[in-house]
Design an enzyme around this catalytic site. Structure first.
Site, PDB file in Angstrom:
ATOM      1  CB  THR B  87      -0.930  -0.005   1.229  1.00 41.29           C
ATOM      2  OG1 THR B  87      -1.820  -1.113   1.108  1.00 41.29           O
ATOM      3  CG2 THR B  87      -1.748   1.270   1.313  1.00 41.29           C
ATOM      4  CD  GLN B 202      -3.039 -10.825  -4.232  1.00 43.32           C
ATOM      5  OE1 GLN B 202      -2.745 -12.023  -4.267  1.00 43.32           O
ATOM      6  NE2 GLN B 202      -3.416 -10.235  -3.121  1.00 43.32           N
ATOM      7  CB  CYS B 348     -21.773  -9.535   5.966  1.00 46.21           C
ATOM      8  SG  CYS B 348     -23.401  -8.903   5.565  1.00 46.21           S
TER       9      CYS B 348
END
Lengths: 159, 412
Positions: B87, B202, B348
């Site tokens: 990041t 990745q 969720c």
């Protein structure tokens, strides 16, 4: 929420009700036993709940449900069904007093972001009671075969 | 040799306390990587900036690590900036360029101008950085992907103009494993003389990392996805590019990223990259076979499912599947109960209630995006683990579908 020593993101109670949910409607044929039906939620937020109630003498004596959603949605509907049926039923007036917060308390709490799930359970119940009252206003006797007035579904999966 | 085997077996046993299918979230640290880094915690603890032997020892080790990586990705030593995460590298690449423009605009007393181009399925590290740049006045363009998750190259070509400051397109997607055609993207960028950055976090374990072959000007890699430490990362930066630093301080990392170097982390990162290059072909082949076996099993044994993302242009270790009529987090937790660790991009389980932006960008409907699960295989994955997972998955999906109010409709 306490996290130390836990292997789960939810409380023990949530885990219990998620893995072994109570009062699921297993067979579609059971539906005709019930005289109140409610469905709330939509696919956009990812939770849908269906609830069937059997009312006799202004008391809910049986209740079944189905839920599409995350673990807390499943557990909270399961817990609500227990709260409705645990003491040989509950008066309609008392059932209407149950809030999402009450369900959450019984579950030992939920993560903040999940709270909307449990709120859905009491909404489904309210819809079911409304539906029962609607059915009942035209059909005075409960023991007659009642044609359920299914509310229009908010969302239907497109085929 | 025997010691090494014993060490590896012990590692496998530790990892195998569960069936770990979440290697795109993070990987365990390999023992070879750990043992290479350990002396730099305990004995060779010097600060590379110190002007004495203990410091020099650390400085040389970092230089060697940098050389090793430079060789692997085919660049010069000074083109590698060590950072604290993938990041951070992404932020440095994008904001480093934006800040340069801001500085110039302030100097010249004009408004900032310029646009940044990325695509809709990027990681939040890129998307949220871009959104912030938009807030402060830059134009951001999002290129769409097709239903397989691959970027629409024509749209990209049309979006680039003479005010484009940077194009940032990920190498492989973190949710679907879909691989973007970087050489083709690079060709378009080179024609229009625009810089290209790629978030390769990745892809780093399995794919080509030669920046000349890929045609990249900037590339992000991190340690926690390639069996090295969390909190480590690097940015490849072409030496002709000047980035404004995000962190000011000492003259570390060619004045682009200040702060005492994470010496063990850097050593570990280099070692992990080295190992990944040695094992890349064999391991990719092995995992591709297991991946395709896994996909076939899902498709054959569980009705009403779909695999999300292109099945070929995909990382060897990624399976992203939707199970109609049920919700991803519920599947995740049922598998978790049986010792299987997976992930979901769906509502969720994350901090947001929206379904995966990656799947939605591919035109997948809400309800199917909500039903998705990601399995990402790794070094310790075996066929036996996949067979067990399929068995548990079948049972869990059946159980959840029984309690789903939409399943009856979906079945039709």
């Amino acid at each position: 929420m306490k996290m130390e020593g836990q292997d789960w993101f939810y409380s023990k109670k949530v885990k219990e009700h998620f893995l072994k949910p109570k009062n699921i409607l297993k067979n579609e044929k059971e539906i005709k036993k019930f005289n109140g039906y409610g469905k709330v939620g939509n696919m956009k937020c990812g939770d849908i709940m269906e609830m069937w109630i059997k009312v006799e003498n202004e008391k809910i004596i049986d209740c079944k449900w189905k839920t599409f959603g995350c673990a807390s949605a499943i557990a909270s509907t399961s817990m609500l069904s227990v709260m409705l049926t645990e003491k040989k039923g509950i008066k309609l007036t008392d059932a209407l007093k149950i809030t999402g917060n009450d369900i959450m308390k019984r579950l030992g709490g939920l993560p903040q972001i999940k709270i909307h799930c449990s709120v859905l359970g009491d909404q489904a119940l309210r819809e079911a009671i409304k539906n029962y009252e609607k059915n009942n206003s035209t059909i005075p006797k409960i023991d007659k075969k009642i044609k359920l007035n299914k509310p229009k579904l908010e969302t239907k999966l497109k085929k | 040799m025997r010691k090494k085997i014993k060490q590896t077996n012990k590692w496998v046993n530790n990892v195998k306390k569960s069936i770990y299918f979440d290697n795109s979230a993070t990987t365990p640290v390999r023992p070879e990587v750990l043992s290479e880094a350990l002396p730099f915690f305990l004995k060779k603890y010097g600060n590379p900036s110190s002007f004495h032997s203990t410091g020099l020892e650390a400085k040389i080790a970092i230089k060697k690590a940098r050389q090793k990586i430079a060789k692997i990705i085919n660049c010069e030593e000074q083109e590698i900036i060590f950072t604290g995460s993938g990041t951070e590298s992404v932020n440095l690449a994008i904001k480093g360029i934006a800040l340069k423009e801001i500085k110039n605009a302030l100097k010249e007393g004009r408004k900032i101008k310029g646009n940044f181009i990325t695509q809709t399925t990027e990681h939040d590290a890129v998307i949220h950085t871009m959104n912030w740049l938009k807030e402060i006045g830059f134009e951001i363009k999002y290129i769409n992907v097709d239903e397989t998750g691959i970027i629409k190259l024509k749209e990209l070509g049309q979006a680039i103009n003479n005010e484009t400051l940077l194009v940032s397109i990920m190498y492989a997607n973190n949710e679907t494993g879909v691989i973007q055609p970087l050489p083709e993207i690079s060709k378009i960028c080179k024609q229009k003389n625009v810089l290209l950055h790629s978030d390769a976090c990745q892809g780093a374990e399995y794919l080509e990392l030669d920046i000349k072959k890929l045609g990249l000007d900037l590339m992000t890699i991190n340690g926690s996805k390639i069996y090295s430490f969390k909190g480590t990362g690097l940015l490849y930066k072409n030496k002709n590019i000047i980035l404004e630093p995000l962190i000011h301080g000492g003259n570390h990392e060619f004045k682009t990223r200040a702060g005492t170097e994470n010496v063990p982390g850097i050593i570990a990162l280099a070692k992990a990259l080295e190992l990944s290059r040695q094992e890349k072909n064999k391991e990719s082949k092995r995992l591709t076979k297991l991946r395709d076996y896994f996909i076939k099993k899902i498709e054959n044994e569980i009705p009403q499912t779909q695999i999300n993302g292109d099945k070929k242009q995909r990382l060897p270790n990624n399976i992203n599947a939707s199970f109609y009529g049920i919700e991803g987090e519920s599947i995740l937790l049922m598998l978790n109960e049986k010792g299987i660790r997976v992930s979901t991009g769906s509502a969720c389980s994350s901090q947001s209630l929206d379904p995966s932006h990656v799947l939605m960008a591919m035109g997948i409907k809400h309800e199917i995006a909500h039903s998705s699960i990601r399995f990402t295989l790794g070094k310790t994955t075996t066929k036996k683990e996949i067979d067990y997972t399929i068995k548990v998955l079948k049972e869990s999906v059946k159980k959840l579908r029984q309690m789903s109010p939409v399943w009856e409709e979906v079945k039709k």
